[in-house]
Design a protein around this motif. Structure first.
Motif, mmCIF file in Angstrom:
data_model
loop_
_atom_site.group_PDB
_atom_site.id
_atom_site.type_symbol
_atom_site.label_atom_id
_atom_site.label_comp_id
_atom_site.label_asym_id
_atom_site.label_seq_id
_atom_site.Cartn_x
_atom_site.Cartn_y
_atom_site.Cartn_z
ATOM 1 N N LEU A 11 45.972 43.165 34.004
ATOM 2 C CA LEU A 11 46.302 41.940 34.732
ATOM 3 C C LEU A 11 47.694 42.037 35.326
ATOM 4 O O LEU A 11 48.627 42.511 34.655
ATOM 5 C CB LEU A 11 46.224 40.751 33.781
ATOM 6 N N GLN A 13 50.429 39.969 38.414
ATOM 7 C CA GLN A 13 50.642 38.872 39.356
ATOM 8 C C GLN A 13 50.713 39.425 40.767
ATOM 9 O O GLN A 13 51.022 40.611 40.974
ATOM 10 C CB GLN A 13 51.931 38.133 39.020
ATOM 11 N N ARG A 38 36.450 50.802 44.522
ATOM 12 C CA ARG A 38 36.546 49.539 43.790
ATOM 13 C C ARG A 38 35.369 48.643 44.165
ATOM 14 O O ARG A 38 34.801 48.755 45.257
ATOM 15 C CB ARG A 38 37.865 48.831 44.072
ATOM 16 N N ALA A 40 34.398 44.522 43.845
ATOM 17 C CA ALA A 40 34.668 43.139 43.490
ATOM 18 C C ALA A 40 33.351 42.427 43.204
ATOM 19 O O ALA A 40 32.291 42.860 43.664
ATOM 20 C CB ALA A 40 35.411 42.443 44.630
ATOM 21 N N PRO A 88 45.726 39.202 45.390
ATOM 22 C CA PRO A 88 44.532 38.724 44.673
ATOM 23 C C PRO A 88 43.249 39.394 45.143
ATOM 24 O O PRO A 88 42.346 39.628 44.330
ATOM 25 C CB PRO A 88 44.546 37.225 44.980
ATOM 26 N N GLU A 89 43.183 39.756 46.410
ATOM 27 C CA GLU A 89 41.970 40.404 46.921
ATOM 28 C C GLU A 89 41.821 41.846 46.443
ATOM 29 O O GLU A 89 40.809 42.484 46.722
ATOM 30 C CB GLU A 89 41.937 40.352 48.451
ATOM 31 N N THR A 91 41.645 42.404 43.331
ATOM 32 C CA THR A 91 40.910 42.230 42.083
ATOM 33 C C THR A 91 39.536 42.864 42.185
ATOM 34 O O THR A 91 38.766 42.546 43.098
ATOM 35 C CB THR A 91 40.780 40.740 41.734
ATOM 36 N N GLN A 120 39.000 47.461 34.887
ATOM 37 C CA GLN A 120 39.200 46.187 35.561
ATOM 38 C C GLN A 120 40.656 46.011 35.980
ATOM 39 O O GLN A 120 41.577 46.246 35.188
ATOM 40 C CB GLN A 120 38.798 45.025 34.637
ATOM 41 N N VAL A 121 40.831 45.580 37.213
ATOM 42 C CA VAL A 121 42.139 45.177 37.735
ATOM 43 C C VAL A 121 42.015 43.735 38.190
ATOM 44 O O VAL A 121 41.152 43.412 39.010
ATOM 45 C CB VAL A 121 42.577 46.075 38.903
ATOM 46 N N THR A 122 42.871 42.882 37.660
ATOM 47 C CA THR A 122 42.860 41.463 38.024
ATOM 48 C C THR A 122 44.247 41.064 38.503
ATOM 49 O O THR A 122 45.234 41.291 37.798
ATOM 50 C CB THR A 122 42.447 40.595 36.841
ATOM 51 N N VAL A 123 44.302 40.496 39.692
ATOM 52 C CA VAL A 123 45.571 40.077 40.277
ATOM 53 C C VAL A 123 45.542 38.564 40.448
ATOM 54 O O VAL A 123 44.685 38.035 41.156
ATOM 55 C CB VAL A 123 45.819 40.766 41.623
ATOM 56 N N SER A 124 46.478 37.909 39.810
ATOM 57 C CA SER A 124 46.537 36.449 39.893
ATOM 58 C C SER A 124 47.511 36.021 40.985
ATOM 59 O O SER A 124 48.500 36.704 41.253
ATOM 60 C CB SER A 124 46.973 35.879 38.549
#
Length: 125
Positions: A11, A13, A38, A40, A88-89, A91, A120-124
């Motif tokens: 995770l 930011q 990747r 999504a 965020p895109e 992710t 998993q890569v998650t960008v908030s």
């Protein structure tokens, strides 16, 4: 097929950085084009970047140029994807792939015959 082992991800930011690694045998690397894809949620798997192992040529998708860097870590015999200025895109689940040594690289899933398990890569925001 060869076994590819991914690590990294997690995770972050928006604007932050993450690093992904892909380990395989030297034999695999020397004869292959290595790539990152990747996927999504609800979307098709898409090409991110590739490296021609012996010559160290690299190629990246327009969406990540200037932000992501693919390179070889000689000491650890791994392929690395350094991801900066994350959005965020970005992710998605990121996959390491290996395929025949064709250059310019194939940017479709069918161009690669070995895949990692995904990370998993998650960008908030």
């Amino acid at each position: 097929q060869v076994q590819l082992e991914e690590s990294g991800g997690g995770l972050a930011q928006a604007g932050g950085s993450l690093r992904l690694s892909c380990a395989a045998s030297e034999r695999t690397f020397s004869s292959s084009v290595m790539a990152w894809f990747r996927q999504a949620p609800g979307k098709e798997r898409e090409f991110v970047a590739a490296i021609k192992w012996g010559r160290l040529d690299t190629y990246s998708a327009d969406s990540v140029k200037g932000r992501f860097t693919i390179f070889r870590n000689n000491a650890k015999n791994t392929m690395v994807l350094q991801m900066n200025r994350l959005k965020p895109e970005d992710t998605a689940v990121y996959y390491c792939a290996a395929g025949p040594g064709v250059w310019p690289p194939r940017v479709v899933v069918t161009g690669y015959d070995s895949w990692g398990q995904g990370t998993q890569v998650t960008v908030s925001s």
